[in-house]
Design a protein around this motif. Sequence first.
Motif, short mmCIF file in Angstrom:
data_model
loop_
_atom_site.label_atom_id
_atom_site.label_comp_id
_atom_site.label_asym_id
_atom_site.label_seq_id
_atom_site.Cartn_x
_atom_site.Cartn_y
_atom_site.Cartn_z
N TYR A 164 36.94 44.87 42.14
CA TYR A 164 37.74 45.61 41.18
C TYR A 164 39.25 45.35 41.27
CZ TYR A 164 33.42 48.05 40.21
OH TYR A 164 32.13 48.33 39.87
N PRO A 165 39.83 45.17 42.45
CA PRO A 165 41.28 44.89 42.47
C PRO A 165 41.65 43.65 41.65
CG PRO A 165 40.55 45.51 44.65
CD PRO A 165 39.32 45.35 43.82
N SER A 166 40.82 42.63 41.69
CA SER A 166 41.09 41.42 40.91
C SER A 166 40.97 41.70 39.42
CB SER A 166 40.13 40.29 41.30
OG SER A 166 40.42 39.85 42.61
N VAL A 167 39.96 42.46 39.04
CA VAL A 167 39.75 42.78 37.63
C VAL A 167 40.93 43.62 37.12
CG1 VAL A 167 38.26 44.02 36.00
CG2 VAL A 167 37.25 42.63 37.83
N ILE A 168 41.37 44.58 37.91
CA ILE A 168 42.49 45.43 37.52
C ILE A 168 43.78 44.59 37.42
CG2 ILE A 168 43.98 47.33 38.29
CD1 ILE A 168 41.34 48.58 39.44
N ASN A 169 44.01 43.73 38.41
CA ASN A 169 45.20 42.89 38.38
C ASN A 169 45.19 41.97 37.15
OD1 ASN A 169 45.96 44.08 40.75
ND2 ASN A 169 45.84 42.22 41.99
N TYR A 170 44.02 41.42 36.85
CA TYR A 170 43.89 40.56 35.67
C TYR A 170 44.29 41.32 34.41
CZ TYR A 170 41.88 37.61 32.06
OH TYR A 170 41.71 36.83 30.95
N ALA A 171 43.80 42.56 34.30
CA ALA A 171 44.05 43.36 33.10
C ALA A 171 45.50 43.77 32.96
CB ALA A 171 43.16 44.60 33.13
#
Length: 77
Positions: free
Chosen positions: A68-75
Motif C-alpha cells: 500500500y505505501p507504493s500505491v499511495i505514493n503513486y497516487a
Amino acid sequence: MEQQLVNLFYERFTTNQDLTPLVHKILTEFKTSVELQHYVGVYFDRDRNFVMAKKQYLKCAAISPLMYPSVINYATI
C-alpha cells in the motif's frame, strides 16, 4: 543480504549520502524485492524524478499488490 541492503539504503538515504551505486545494485540484482524497489521509488520521488518514481511504485504493485505505501505514493505524484 537483502535486509542488510535495506538497512544500508535507509542509513544513506536519511543522511543524504550518494545512493547511485546502491540504486544500480537494487535495480539489477534485487528486482523482486518489493521493499527495496519501494525505497528506490522514494529515492526518485525525493529527487523529483517523478517518471522514475511512478515506474518504481508500479513495479512494487506488480510484485505485491498489497504494498500500500507504493500505491499511495503513486497516487500522490
